[in-house]
Design an enzyme around this catalytic site. Structure first.
Site, mmCIF file in Angstrom:
data_model
loop_
_atom_site.group_PDB
_atom_site.id
_atom_site.type_symbol
_atom_site.label_atom_id
_atom_site.label_comp_id
_atom_site.label_asym_id
_atom_site.label_seq_id
_atom_site.Cartn_x
_atom_site.Cartn_y
_atom_site.Cartn_z
ATOM 1 N N THR A 50 8.672 0.696 3.442
ATOM 2 C CA THR A 50 8.968 2.102 3.628
ATOM 3 C C THR A 50 9.965 2.644 4.633
ATOM 4 O OG1 THR A 50 7.607 4.005 3.492
ATOM 5 C CG2 THR A 50 7.360 2.732 5.413
ATOM 6 N N ALA A 95 -0.636 0.082 2.819
ATOM 7 C CA ALA A 95 -0.964 1.335 2.134
ATOM 8 C C ALA A 95 -2.446 1.646 2.218
ATOM 9 C CB ALA A 95 -0.525 1.242 0.676
#
Lengths: 272, 237
Positions: free
Chosen positions: A67, A115
């Site tokens: 990310t 996540a």
């Protein structure tokens, strides 16, 4: 322990088998979590943490990582911009992940690292914030919310959690922005970029923030551009750019733009 | 049948050459292969899986489907380590019953997804080695697909492939259902017949190129009238 407390009351207790078999090498954590090491038996199901050698079972199972996320304070609040790619090793597991977690109508949390770690702990944070509101009849401050999160994950320090999050909101003292991670860091600041693409994003935002007094639109464009540039250069970032703006009335979602569309848009701008 | 370090990443066999005596650590996990796929339509959802159960170079069974019916409107597909798949589905069934007895109603697909996320995260430090995909109808009757990672991170999708051949299937679905990276294409909504045919074609392709996928394909079609099952043969080699 936060994790055990949340899950014990709700789940059927299959966890005793798992607990007995988990022999952690560090005795500090053994006593804290109430785990017994496997006595007598030389078999050890010790699950290695992510930083140790690659042959342990954790490496075979690939969790979603990823990310680029960024947030910065400006005159009219806080801008939060994130990408939406999740990778499991070299495979792109999803291009439509929601990396901004809406804790409550005036607090946002971002997701970088594992996540599941981010979404679980921030969901737990939302619950704690609500309990605070009910007990104290007033909204929780950003500093307190970030402290709650930092303390929750500090208990699991060294056990392999991977979480780098920014808690953004608006409280009595104005806009608030804190960076909290699974190593135990909790820092207040005006600008943070987290993730594999953070360096590229910093470059854009640092140069854009030099001119003071940005309008809301200029700030949104800056955030969007920064994430776009990060996705351009970082292989592990991509998908869409999700943009949020936090102001005194709470947060609102400004835009969701596909990186391909942004590329064409910026290309047209340079061609003109 | 202990899985040892002869299996490298992802359960695929490492190259065999004699390096001298090696100490083998016992691994509590083993990779049993299999592919699962789920597609959500306007008023239906499809969950499909192959039925091959393998370990290393052997096939344990040709008739071990990986879709499990949870409620009248929800089906879950689990692939990865078969032992954890079985335990996980038993746990989910037990929790569904508990919910039904406490709340006097069946769990909705979204609720099952949220519950599965916390069940998986409860084993954050000794994970269930299972890649889950839930397919079903949401409260409004629209198709819903929820995909998970082994520790509980989840999101709602329109289509998702998981398991050993997922990297082969997902791009094909991105093209045919998502119309990704296609210019000047009309986005037609997916009909049930077209979706079923697409699923069959996609698994036939996967069986061609993935050793762990094959034997037969089990398709569960979830509509408001219930769950229909269909079995289609695939390559047995």
């Amino acid at each position: 322990m936060a994790l055990a407390n949340v899950l014990q009351s709700e789940s059927v207790d299959f966890s005793n088998y798992g607990r007995k078999c988990r022999g952690f090498s560090s005795s500090l954590y053994e006593t804290e979590l109430g785990l017994e090491s496997v006595g007598g038996d030389n078999l050890s199901f010790a699950v290695r943490t992510a930083c140790s050698d690659g042959d342990g079972p954790e490496r075979k199972i690939q969790f979603l990582h990823g990310t680029t996320t960024l947030a910065f304070k400006f005159q009219h609040g806080v801008i939060v911009a994130v990408d939406s790619r999740a990778t499991a090793g070299a495979y792109i597991a999803s291009q439509t992940v929601k990396k901004v977690i809406e804790i409550n109508p005036y607090l946002l949390g971002t997701m970088a690292g594992g996540a599941a770690d981010c979404s679980f702990w921030e969901r737990l944070l939302a619950r704690q914030c609500r309990v605070y509101e009910l007990r104290n009849k007033e909204r929780i401050s950003v500093a307190a919310a970030s402290k709650l999160l930092a303390n929750m994950v500090y208990q699991y320090k060294g056990m392999g959690l991977s979480m780098g999050t920014m808690v953004c909101g608006w409280d009595k003292t104005g806009p608030g922005l804190y960076y909290v991670d699974s190593e135990g860091n909790r820092v207040c600041g005006d600008l943070f970029a987290v993730g594999s693409g953070s360096m590229y994003a910093y470059g854009i935002v640092d140069s854009g923030l030099k001119q003071k007094d940005l309008t809301v639109e200029e700030a949104c464009d800056l955030g969007c551009r920064a994430i776009y540039q990060a996705t351009y250069r970082d292989a592990y970032s991509g998908g869409q750019v999700n943009l949020y703006h936090v102001h005194s009335e709470g947060w609102n979602r400004v835009s969701q733009s596909d990186v391909l569309m942004l590329h064409q848009q910026y290309q047209n701008l340079t061609d003109q | 049948m202990f899985a040892t370090q002869v299996y490298g990443d992802n359960g695929k066999m490492k190259e065999y050459h004699y390096t001298g005596p090696v100490e083998h650590r016992f691994s509590p996990y083993s990779f049993n292969g299999g592919t699962v796929l789920a597609v959500a339509g306007e008023d239906f959802a499809i969950v499909a899986s192959d039925t091959r159960l393998s370990e290393g170079y052997s096939i344990h069974s040709r008739d071990s489907p990986k879709c499990y019916k949870l409620t009248d409107t929800t089906v879950i597909g689990c692939s990865g380590f078969h032992g954890d798949c079985l335990t996980l589905t038993k746990i989910i069934d037990a929790r569904l019953k508990m919910y039904k007895h406490s709340n006097n109603k069946c769990m909705t697909s979204g609720a099952i997804a949220a519950m599965l996320s916390t069940i998986l995260y409860g084993r954050r430090f000794f994970p269930y080695y299972v890649y889950n995909i839930i397919g079903g109808l949401d409260e409004e009757g629209k198709g819903a697909v929820y995909s998970f990672d082994p520790v509980g991170s989840y999101q709602r999708d329109t289509y998702k492939a998981g398991g050993s051949a997922s990297a082969m299937l997902q791009p094909l679905l991105d093209n045919q259902i998502g119309f990704k990276n296609m210019e000047g294409v009309q986005h037609l909504p997916l009909s049930q017949e077209k979706a079923v045919q697409l699923v069959k074609d996609v698994f036939i392709s996967a069986a061609e190129r993935d050793v762990y996928t094959g034997d037969a394909l089990r398709i569960c079609i979830v509509t408001k009238d219930g769950i229909k099952e269909e079995t289609v043969p695939l390559r047995k080699d």
